[in-house]
Design a protein around this motif. Structure first.
Motif, PDB file in Angstrom:
ATOM      1  N   ASP A   1      12.441  12.253 -19.279  1.00  0.00           N
ATOM      2  CA  ASP A   1      14.022  12.377 -19.725  1.00  0.00           C
ATOM      3  C   ASP A   1      15.383  12.233 -18.434  1.00  0.00           C
ATOM      4  OD1 ASP A   1      13.019  14.088 -17.879  1.00  0.00           O
ATOM      5  OD2 ASP A   1      13.627  16.090 -19.240  1.00  0.00           O
ATOM      6  N   TYR A   2      17.088  13.221 -18.835  1.00  0.00           N
ATOM      7  CA  TYR A   2      17.661  12.912 -17.566  1.00  0.00           C
ATOM      8  C   TYR A   2      16.956  13.641 -16.001  1.00  0.00           C
ATOM      9  CZ  TYR A   2      21.825  12.454 -14.761  1.00  0.00           C
ATOM     10  OH  TYR A   2      22.425  12.438 -13.687  1.00  0.00           O
ATOM     11  N   GLU A   3      16.530  14.622 -16.537  1.00  0.00           N
ATOM     12  CA  GLU A   3      16.107  15.819 -15.234  1.00  0.00           C
ATOM     13  C   GLU A   3      15.205  15.489 -14.447  1.00  0.00           C
ATOM     14  OE1 GLU A   3      17.343  18.402 -13.810  1.00  0.00           O
ATOM     15  OE2 GLU A   3      20.062  17.568 -15.178  1.00  0.00           O
ATOM     16  N   GLY A   4      14.158  14.481 -15.392  1.00  0.00           N
ATOM     17  CA  GLY A   4      13.501  13.890 -14.568  1.00  0.00           C
ATOM     18  C   GLY A   4      13.355  12.611 -13.019  1.00  0.00           C
ATOM     19  N   PHE A   5      14.401  11.961 -14.452  1.00  0.00           N
ATOM     20  CA  PHE A   5      14.848  10.663 -13.610  1.00  0.00           C
ATOM     21  C   PHE A   5      15.417  11.254 -12.099  1.00  0.00           C
ATOM     22  CE2 PHE A   5      15.870   8.146 -16.720  1.00  0.00           C
ATOM     23  CZ  PHE A   5      13.763   7.741 -17.620  1.00  0.00           C
TER      24      PHE A   5
ATOM     25  N   ARG B   1      14.702  14.115 -10.352  1.00  0.00           N
ATOM     26  CA  ARG B   1      14.147  14.405  -9.846  1.00  0.00           C
ATOM     27  C   ARG B   1      13.543  13.750  -8.616  1.00  0.00           C
ATOM     28  NH1 ARG B   1      12.448  18.880 -12.621  1.00  0.00           N
ATOM     29  NH2 ARG B   1      11.748  17.644 -14.185  1.00  0.00           N
ATOM     30  N   PHE B   2      12.560  12.125  -9.624  1.00  0.00           N
ATOM     31  CA  PHE B   2      12.455  12.030  -9.176  1.00  0.00           C
ATOM     32  C   PHE B   2      13.324  10.976  -7.786  1.00  0.00           C
ATOM     33  CE2 PHE B   2      11.603   6.868  -8.912  1.00  0.00           C
ATOM     34  CZ  PHE B   2      10.240   6.843  -8.703  1.00  0.00           C
ATOM     35  N   ILE B   3      14.396  10.226  -8.357  1.00  0.00           N
ATOM     36  CA  ILE B   3      15.441   9.883  -7.293  1.00  0.00           C
ATOM     37  C   ILE B   3      15.359  10.925  -5.996  1.00  0.00           C
ATOM     38  CG2 ILE B   3      17.678   8.919  -6.489  1.00  0.00           C
ATOM     39  CD1 ILE B   3      17.270   8.644 -10.003  1.00  0.00           C
ATOM     40  N   TYR B   4      15.765  11.927  -6.088  1.00  0.00           N
ATOM     41  CA  TYR B   4      15.939  13.181  -5.480  1.00  0.00           C
ATOM     42  C   TYR B   4      14.806  12.985  -4.207  1.00  0.00           C
ATOM     43  CZ  TYR B   4      15.932  16.820  -2.237  1.00  0.00           C
ATOM     44  OH  TYR B   4      15.823  17.863  -1.089  1.00  0.00           O
ATOM     45  N   GLU B   5      13.006  12.824  -5.152  1.00  0.00           N
ATOM     46  CA  GLU B   5      11.737  13.064  -4.550  1.00  0.00           C
ATOM     47  C   GLU B   5      11.886  11.312  -3.535  1.00  0.00           C
ATOM     48  OE1 GLU B   5       9.715  15.373  -3.155  1.00  0.00           O
ATOM     49  OE2 GLU B   5      11.107  17.358  -4.256  1.00  0.00           O
ATOM     50  N   PHE B   6      12.033  10.607  -4.478  1.00  0.00           N
ATOM     51  CA  PHE B   6      12.080   8.936  -4.016  1.00  0.00           C
ATOM     52  C   PHE B   6      12.718   8.974  -2.149  1.00  0.00           C
ATOM     53  CE2 PHE B   6      13.701   5.115  -3.225  1.00  0.00           C
ATOM     54  CZ  PHE B   6      12.430   4.494  -3.097  1.00  0.00           C
ATOM     55  N   GLU B   7      13.625   9.585  -2.274  1.00  0.00           N
ATOM     56  CA  GLU B   7      15.227   9.391  -1.733  1.00  0.00           C
ATOM     57  C   GLU B   7      14.634  10.429   0.212  1.00  0.00           C
ATOM     58  OE1 GLU B   7      17.813   7.137  -0.925  1.00  0.00           O
ATOM     59  OE2 GLU B   7      17.324   6.615  -2.237  1.00  0.00           O
ATOM     60  N   SER B   8      13.986  11.276  -0.190  1.00  0.00           N
ATOM     61  CA  SER B   8      13.328  12.517   0.701  1.00  0.00           C
ATOM     62  C   SER B   8      12.019  11.893   1.379  1.00  0.00           C
ATOM     63  CB  SER B   8      13.079  13.481   0.125  1.00  0.00           C
ATOM     64  OG  SER B   8      14.452  14.397  -0.732  1.00  0.00           O
ATOM     65  N   SER B   9      11.259  11.116   0.163  1.00  0.00           N
ATOM     66  CA  SER B   9      10.502  10.817   0.799  1.00  0.00           C
ATOM     67  C   SER B   9      10.299  10.139   1.668  1.00  0.00           C
ATOM     68  CB  SER B   9       9.518   9.903  -0.341  1.00  0.00           C
ATOM     69  OG  SER B   9       9.730   8.198  -0.024  1.00  0.00           O
TER      70      SER B   9
ATOM     71  N   ARG C   1       0.970  -1.239   0.581  1.00  0.00           N
ATOM     72  CA  ARG C   1      -0.328   0.402  -0.182  1.00  0.00           C
ATOM     73  C   ARG C   1       0.216   1.671   0.290  1.00  0.00           C
ATOM     74  NH1 ARG C   1      -3.174  -0.673   4.768  1.00  0.00           N
ATOM     75  NH2 ARG C   1      -3.518  -1.920   4.259  1.00  0.00           N
ATOM     76  N   ILE C   2       1.853   1.328   0.404  1.00  0.00           N
ATOM     77  CA  ILE C   2       2.975   2.637   1.055  1.00  0.00           C
ATOM     78  C   ILE C   2       3.331   3.015  -0.274  1.00  0.00           C
ATOM     79  CG2 ILE C   2       3.017   2.188   3.042  1.00  0.00           C
ATOM     80  CD1 ILE C   2       6.277   1.436   2.802  1.00  0.00           C
ATOM     81  N   THR C   3       3.484   1.414  -1.286  1.00  0.00           N
ATOM     82  CA  THR C   3       4.291   1.691  -2.964  1.00  0.00           C
ATOM     83  C   THR C   3       3.152   1.525  -4.119  1.00  0.00           C
ATOM     84  OG1 THR C   3       4.278  -0.454  -3.145  1.00  0.00           O
ATOM     85  CG2 THR C   3       6.368   0.954  -2.237  1.00  0.00           C
ATOM     86  N   TYR C   4       2.022   1.562  -3.869  1.00  0.00           N
ATOM     87  CA  TYR C   4       1.402   1.083  -4.490  1.00  0.00           C
ATOM     88  C   TYR C   4       0.669   3.019  -5.554  1.00  0.00           C
ATOM     89  CZ  TYR C   4      -2.359  -0.547  -7.401  1.00  0.00           C
ATOM     90  OH  TYR C   4      -3.716  -1.382  -9.039  1.00  0.00           O
ATOM     91  N   ALA C   5       0.906   3.613  -4.635  1.00  0.00           N
ATOM     92  CA  ALA C   5       0.097   5.309  -5.035  1.00  0.00           C
ATOM     93  C   ALA C   5       1.219   6.113  -5.067  1.00  0.00           C
ATOM     94  CB  ALA C   5      -1.529   5.704  -4.236  1.00  0.00           C
ATOM     95  N   ALA C   6       1.812   5.725  -4.106  1.00  0.00           N
ATOM     96  CA  ALA C   6       3.054   6.891  -4.015  1.00  0.00           C
ATOM     97  C   ALA C   6       4.056   6.974  -5.071  1.00  0.00           C
ATOM     98  CB  ALA C   6       3.940   6.609  -2.995  1.00  0.00           C
ATOM     99  N   LEU C   7       4.369   5.612  -6.128  1.00  0.00           N
ATOM    100  CA  LEU C   7       5.415   5.911  -6.740  1.00  0.00           C
ATOM    101  C   LEU C   7       5.156   6.274  -8.141  1.00  0.00           C
ATOM    102  CD1 LEU C   7       7.151   2.299  -5.877  1.00  0.00           C
ATOM    103  CD2 LEU C   7       7.701   4.540  -5.384  1.00  0.00           C
TER     104      LEU C   7
ATOM    105  N   SER D   1       7.197  14.376 -10.902  1.00  0.00           N
ATOM    106  CA  SER D   1       8.780  14.221 -11.546  1.00  0.00           C
ATOM    107  C   SER D   1       8.721  14.408 -13.093  1.00  0.00           C
ATOM    108  CB  SER D   1       9.608  13.114 -11.108  1.00  0.00           C
ATOM    109  OG  SER D   1      10.066  13.010  -9.637  1.00  0.00           O
ATOM    110  N   ASN D   2       7.796  14.509 -14.121  1.00  0.00           N
ATOM    111  CA  ASN D   2       7.385  14.533 -15.517  1.00  0.00           C
ATOM    112  C   ASN D   2       8.091  13.408 -16.124  1.00  0.00           C
ATOM    113  OD1 ASN D   2       6.095  17.762 -15.534  1.00  0.00           O
ATOM    114  ND2 ASN D   2       8.126  18.110 -15.029  1.00  0.00           N
ATOM    115  N   ILE D   3       7.632  12.044 -15.286  1.00  0.00           N
ATOM    116  CA  ILE D   3       8.397  10.779 -15.974  1.00  0.00           C
ATOM    117  C   ILE D   3       7.446  10.356 -16.441  1.00  0.00           C
ATOM    118  CG2 ILE D   3      10.460  11.561 -15.809  1.00  0.00           C
ATOM    119  CD1 ILE D   3      10.091   9.567 -13.093  1.00  0.00           C
TER     120      ILE D   3
END
Length: 191
Positions: free
Chosen positions: A140-144, A146-154, A95-101, A108-110
Motif C-alpha cells: 500500500d501507499y503508506e508502506g511505500f 515508509r520504505f522510501i524514507y527508510e531507504f533514503e535514510s540508510s 552484497r550491500i543491497t542483496y539482503a538489506a532491500l 515497511s510492510n510491503i
C-alpha cells in the motif's frame, strides 16, 4: 594729475616695496610652493594607490589560501568517500543491497517481488563502476512511503534513480518498481 597718479607719486616709498613683495610672493608660489604641492599630492595619491594595492594583494592571498585549504579538505573528503563509503568492488556492491532491500521491504510492510542486477559496461579509464538494480515490491501507499524514507535514510550508498507506481486492478495492491544505482571502486585488473 589724476588722483591715482598723485597717490602713486606721493606714496611711492610705500607702494614700491608692496609691489616688489607681491611679485616676489607670486614668483615664490609659482616656482616653489606650487611644484611642491603638486609633488605632495601625487605622492599622497601614490600612497593611497599603494595602500589599495596592498589591501587587494592581502585579499588575493587570503582567497588563494582558502582555495588551497578547501582543495586539501576536498581531497581528504573524496579520499574518505572512496575508501570508506563506496563498496570495494562489484561483489561488495551487490552484497550491500542483496539482503538489506528485502529486509527493508519486510519492515515497511510491503512484499518483495523481484530484483535484477545489471552492471554497466566499464570504460577503460574509469575509476568507478555502476551497478543498476531494478526492484519490484507490492503493497500500500503508506508502506511505500515508509520504505522510501527508510531507504533514503540508510547508510548504504545506494541511489534511488526512479520509481513507478502502478495498479492494474483496483482490487489488487499497488506495485512499486524502483530503479536504483550504486557505484563501486574498480581495481586495476577490472578497468
Amino acid at each position: 594729475m589724476t588722483l591715482w597718479r598723485r597717490v602713486l607719486v606721493e606714496k611711492r616709498i610705500l607702494i614700491m616695496p608692496l609691489a616688489v613683495g607681491i611679485v616676489a610672493n607670486v614668483a615664490i608660489y609659482a616656482l616653489w610652493v606650487h611644484p611642491l604641492r603638486v609633488r605632495s599630492a601625487s605622492a599622497a595619491g601614490r600612497a593611497v594607490a599603494a595602500a589599495n594595492a596592498a589591501r587587494a594583494a592581502e585579499r588575493d592571498y587570503e582567497s588563494a589560501k582558502a582555495l588551497v585549504t578547501g582543495k586539501s579538505r576536498a581531497e581528504q573528503e573524496l579520499s574518505m568517500f572512496y575508501d570508506k563509503v563506496l563498496p570495494a568492488d562489484l561483489t561488495a556492491a551487490r552484497r550491500i543491497t542483496y539482503a538489506a532491500l528485502p529486509a527493508l521491504a519486510k519492515r515497511s510492510n510491503i512484499q518483495y517481488q523481484q530484483r535484477r542486477y545489471d552492471p554497466e559496461k566499464v570504460e577503460n579509464d574509469a575509476r568507478l563502476g555502476r551497478l543498476h538494480i531494478r526492484m519490484v515490491v507490492v503493497g500500500d501507499y503508506e508502506g511505500f512511503r515508509r520504505f522510501i524514507y527508510e531507504f533514503e535514510s540508510s547508510p548504504e550508498f545506494v541511489i534511488l534513480d526512479d520509481f513507478t507506481m502502478t495498479q492494474h486492478d483496483p482490487e489488487k495492491p499497488l506495485t512499486l518498481t524502483l530503479e536504483l544505482s550504486t557505484y563501486y571502486r574498480l581495481s586495476n585488473h577490472e578497468s
